[in-house]
Every structure is written in structure tokens, then in C-alpha cells.
Design an enzyme around this catalytic site. Sequence first.
Site, PDB file in Angstrom:
ATOM      1  CG  HIS A  46      -1.842   1.131   1.272  1.00 47.29           C
ATOM      2  ND1 HIS A  46      -2.869   1.269   0.375  1.00 47.29           N
ATOM      3  CD2 HIS A  46      -1.861   2.216   2.068  1.00 47.29           C
ATOM      4  CE1 HIS A  46      -3.511   2.398   0.639  1.00 47.29           C
ATOM      5  NE2 HIS A  46      -2.904   2.999   1.656  1.00 47.29           N
ATOM      6  CD  GLU A  68      -3.588  -1.024  -1.804  1.00 47.06           C
ATOM      7  OE1 GLU A  68      -3.306  -0.407  -2.846  1.00 47.06           O
ATOM      8  OE2 GLU A  68      -4.234  -0.540  -0.869  1.00 47.06           O
ATOM      9  CG  ASN A 425      31.696 -20.598  -5.911  1.00 45.21           C
ATOM     10  OD1 ASN A 425      31.805 -20.734  -7.114  1.00 45.21           O
ATOM     11  ND2 ASN A 425      32.506 -21.162  -5.041  1.00 45.21           N
TER      12      ASN A 425
END
Lengths: 688, 150
Positions: A46, A68, A425
Site C-alpha cells: 500500500h 495490494e 558459488n
Amino acid sequence: MDVSQYLEIFLDETKEHLQSLNTQILNLEHSPEDADTINEIFRAAHSLKGMAGTMGYKRMQALTHEMESVFTDVRNGTLKVKSNMIDAIFQSIDALEEYLTNIQANADEGNNDNEHIIKQLQDILAGGGEEEAPPKKEKGATKEKAVSMERKEKWLEIPMGESESNVLAVAKKQGKNVYGITVRIQESCLLKAARAFLVFKAIEDLGDIIVSEPTTQDIEDEKFNLDFSLIIITEYPLAKVIEAAESVSEIESVVGGDLEIDTSGVEAEEEHELVPLGNAVAVDNTAAGGGGPQPEKKVSKPVVNRTVRVDIEKLDVLMNLVSELIIAKNSLVSATSTEEGNDRSSGVNEQIEYLESVTTNLHESVMKVRMVPIESVVNKFPRMIRDLSKKLNKKMELYMSGEETELDRTVVDEIGDPLMHLLRNAADHGLESTAERIRIGKPESGSIFLDAYQEGNNVIIEVRDDGAGVDVDAVKRKAVEKGIISFEQGENMTEKDIVDLLFHAGFSTAAVVSDVSGRGVGLDVVKSKIEALSGEVEVKSTRGEGSVWTVRLPLTLAIIQALMVTVGGEKYAISLGSIQTIEDISNADIKFVQASEVINLRGTVIPIIRMSEILDIESKKSPDEDMVVVIVKKGDKMAGLIVDELMGQQEIVIKSLGKYISKCKFISGATILGDGEVALILDANVLI
Amino acid sequence: MDLMEMNLTHETNQFIVIQLGEEQYGIDIKYIDNIVRMQHITRVPKIPEYLKGVINLRGEVIPVMSIRLKMGLPVDEINKNTRIIILKLDTHGSIGIIVDQVKEVVTLEVNNIEKVSYDGKDERINYISGIGKCEGGLISLLDFAAVLAE
């Protein structure tokens, strides 16, 4: 309206909201029913929508609007959290981040409408609606009306804490009326906050507002749609309250009703409860007299962060001033030490020592101001690991600890990428595939750990995995293949040296180049980036059990404790952090191993470096005198630096040598001594 | 504001005239931050010979170069007239250059500045952006992009 001055704030806050969204949605994935999390997400979405709207970023606003809407339904319980929804939300967050990057780069959100994501969100919304539709159809003739009714009577849904319900219950006992009302402001209204304020004021004349939804703070900041709900205690009838609220112009509607409250709970304690409540109300009233919808702040959530946003440049200025103060103090110290024997000097010395402790404290405080928790960097990692897990089709979990560990802001800003590389990695190369793990009897889901903690003047960040560890033979083979080392060299190398080859530029052992951990440009970049921050990175690996990548970073970059030495009449500083011991040795102690000079120090063979040779200067000591050797350490490697003389320990301010002089690797900077002279700082890490 | 800039760039330029060996050189004052007396220069190892080291200028560490060595002139003779001119450049930050003597400030009209044709034979000509004519004779205007290039 010119909003450019708010751009910085907008960027900062949007980043925070997006981060919070990322974290909360990960939470949601684990506990899809958690109301707090859902509320938090709703609030973040919001606020984002509001902010994007204010700044005029239409595409961003459109996307957040859909998010929203989805969470409005989730919050109301009409939509269930599902994995496709989480994925869609994550995609939206990525899209928002993209907008943000565009805005940051050229103050424009770009042209990507992200229609497919919006479509996806709308589908989810529609899908949820259909599932929930049948019961609604039975209830009301028109769904529209049901929704709008529901909307109007929002006060029924105001969440209430224990303390609030207690207050209400007691009030009810006292014979007062407790009402809930929902006020809706006309859509055309421009100053919503002001209208709301007038409503608050009108109602406060009649009674006390106990709870408001959204909070008064949000209402003041216009962080609400068109309606807000209140719970009030009053002696007047409901009609009068509604009339008072409706008397404010531009109010579309006011609805309200009696609030049902269970008073049984307070009966036993009634006598005790009554007195404090009376006090509380009295206090509230005086506060309200001052004006504005203040009193209900007491019952709303306490303000957590009492912080001020400060431009990092201002802090740099402050830091520089502190540095100059320390230089000035050092001058005083050196000025008085030359006048020793003077009767007055003891008094002066006392004052200087006092000054010294004050400047040291001041320096520490300023450093602390610049310190930020690494949290802001690491909390994007759980999301990243989740994505990697799906992408690589490996099950893995990230466990983090020490997110609160603090580092200088400049370091924190830079450390994100190297850590991300190490994690990727670990996920890509470190962990075995799920099938392989099952085969060798390891837990199906791989674990990656990120631990941060402070150790002396350093902060250590460890990235650990319980994967296969580094395949030393494969690394060796590859290094020979790529011509980084010769075959013979490879045969003579220790396991550790071979593992260190991973940091060599242009090295990748993954048989297949994946887009996850790159093309072998990763680890050497990690290393150089960390070294640029005056840090170090090391790897330890046990075959079959996993690897540990240790990143060691200095706590502060600007001021350090150093040992001052002279070489050939020139003064040099060596950071105290890297010094192990200081030894006096005679010429006879120096032995030759493979044509290089070493000393045997209590059983350890340590290579020695004659600083006069490195620095291209004539040593002022005659060759047969005993030598001063400063033993420096980096990880588990050591070296002895031969210097002419020791001058003592000093707090020094690190200054850069400037862009123009950058070729000299083992000089990490310069400092200004008490007498105004410049001394160079030797970087022991490079010399070893 | 615009008018002033116009004045500086198009009509008249002010130059500080310095002595290097037998010749006079001009430095545009817009580059000059400060002029200080010769002081102790801390040597920095492993840098080109023409870079003499660093000095402390009010708490800042600033590299100093010998413009004589850079231009292929004999080594500086330090005396009471020797000065370090601190230049402030966007590309290189602050940097000090050692000059034999600072003489005066002159104002040159644009039409008194002649561009030099580049022939590359004399090394020194590479460091000069133009020749200025004034009462004291001819002054060579230093081109810092070239002087400071490595």
C-alpha cells in the site's frame, strides 16, 4: 508539483519496502496463514503504491495496485495463499526493483508495463473470487452491494489488543457507550488528512477515541484510502456522534453501531482497574486539549525507530574534522614531549592525556554513527537462495546468524556483491545435486550458512556449505590445463595452495558454465573487491564435508593504531593489527633456504624481508649490528620485516595518496604525523 | 554568471607566470588552488622519477611532481625562490608542481594567444597549448592534460 527533491527519500523508502516485502513473503511461504505477515505485506504494498503515485510513476503504481488488491483479499480471507501466487508476487517485486533501478539511473521508470505480471495477479484475484463466489451469491442478491456494505462497516474488523479491550470493557461497565464508526470521505476530496483531522476533532468533543484504523500517524500522513474506522467511548448517543462527524464537509458517509464487548473478564479486577483508568483518561484529555488527534497514540503501536536520516557526505565531513582533531592532538603531544623536564609539563601532560581520551571517544562515536548492521545487505539472500534452489533444482536452505553485526557504511555498501558470489558459488558448485546427496546418505536438503561476527578489530563473515568440498585434483588438473601452473609445480603444491588457485583470474571448475555462478570471473573478482576494502578472503575445504569461505574485513577504514618505524631515516607506519611480535635478531640467526633469507623463530621458519631493499633506500645501520624484525601475520602466513628502528605506537589517520600515485602496491596510504610530516603506511598483507 | 564565464573563456584569461630554467611559462589561474613554499617532501618508493613524493597541505596528503623532470629539463635546484604550486584538476585531484620561481599574474586577451602548431620534435612543445604575448615578452602556456598524463 516538483517532486525531485523527494527522489532520494523515495528511493530509500522504496528499497526498504521492497526488502521488507521480500522478507515477509518468504515468511508467508512458510506460514501462509500468519495475519501479522499478511498485514505487513499489505502495508508495504500500500505504501509503495501511494509513494509511486505521489512521485508520478504510473506503471509502478499500477503494478503495486494489483499487489495490494491481491493482499486485500488475502487479508479478508477471501483468497488463499498459494505457491503460484507467491511466485507472481516475487516476479512483481523483481519488476518493481527494475523500475527502481531505472528511476535511480535516469529518474524515469522506463517503458516496461509488465502486463503479463499484472495479468497474472488479476487472474489470481479472479480465481480467488470464483472459489469464494458461491457462498456470497447465496447471501446477497448482488455481490456488489455485499462488498460495498462490507466496506462501509469496516469498524467491525478493527483488530484490538488486550489493553484496548480492557479499557473498553471497563468503560462499558461504567455505563458509557462504546461505538464503532466508519467514516468515508468523498472521492473528490483533496485534503483527506485535513478532513480526517476535523472529524477526529469533532468526535473528541463528544468522547474519547480509543482505536483508529489506520493509525492516526498513517492518517496524518494521508496513508489511507477513503475511509477510516474508529472505536470511541462517549456518554452521548450514537446519532449525535454520527451527526458530529457528518457536520464536516466532503464526508460521504458515516456509519456506526454499538460495539459488543465481553465485560466478564474485568469484573473481578474492577475495583483496581477503575482508578488507573480514570487517570489515564484524564491524561488523555489534557493531551487532547493541546489539539489534534494525539491521544490515541498511546494505544497505537509504539514508535520503534527513533532515527534521523543523515547524508553520508555530512558524516564524511564530520569524520574528516575528527581526523584533523586527532592530527592536531598528535602535534600537541609531540610538541610537549620535546619540552620534557620543564616544571609545567606535568600539568600540560595531564591535560593532553585528557584531550587524548576525549578525541579517542569522539572518534569512536563518529565511527559508530557510520556503522550499519550488515542486515541491510544479507537479508536479500534468503530470497536469492530460494530462487537458486528452484533454478538449479537442488534442495537447499540458508541459515544466517549475526545479521546485526555492524560495519562501516562504505564497507556494507560494497560487500553485497562479493557475498552474493560466494553464496551462489556454494549453491552451484559447493552443494551436490539432490539425487547425489541422497545416494551418499547426506540430508536431502543442502545447508548453506552465513555467519557474521566481530573478532578484535575485524568483522568476519563466513559462508559455509555442507557440500562436496573442493575437488583438489580437479582444480590441479584444470590449473595445469589452463597454464596457470606447470605440471611439476602442481605436484609440489600443498592442498591449501591448490585451493587458493580458485581465486586466480579466469578459473572455473564447473564442467558446465551456468548462468548462476558465472564463467570463472567470480572468485578473483570477489578477492580483489574484498582486498580493495582492506579485507581478506580465505577458503578451507574438506573433501566430502564442505567448504568454508572466510571474509575478514576491518571494522574501520579511517583511523588505526599503528607502529611507527624508521627505515633509512624515513618514517613508516605498520598497522598494529597485522603485527604478531617484534624480535631482536643477530646476523648469525639468518639462514638461507632456497636462496631466500629466513629465520627460525621458536620452531617456526619465517621468511624475512629487508625493508631497505623493498623501499629502495640505504639502511642507516651497519650490517653487523643486531636487527629489529617486525613479525607480521596474514592468516596463517608470517613474514619478518627488517627495519632500522622502532619509534613507538601511535593512532594514525589514514589518508589516500591521491589518484595520481597508485602504482605502489605495498603502500596502502599515508598519514600526517604530529610534526606535520607525511609518513607512508606499509601494507603488510601485500608484503607477505 | 554566464557573462563572467564568457569573459574568462573567450575574452581575457589570467595566467600566473612562472620561471622554469630560462623560460617563462603561464598557468591558467583557474587551475591554481594554492602556492606554497618549498617544504619537506616525503619520498614514495617505486613511482616514476618525476614524482617527487607527497606533502602535507593543511591535513591533506598531496602528490608533488617535478615539472622539470617531466619536461626533460635538468634537475630542480632548490633555493629560496622555489615554490610548489598546488593545482586542482577534475581529472587528477589535487597535485603540486615544483617551479623555480613565481613571477607575476598577467591578463591575456584571446587575440594575444597564439596556438602552436604541433611538430613533435621538441619534447617540450608537447606540453604547451599556446604562446601568449605580453609586455614581459613571450610566455608558453602549459597544457596540463599533457603535463599530467603518465
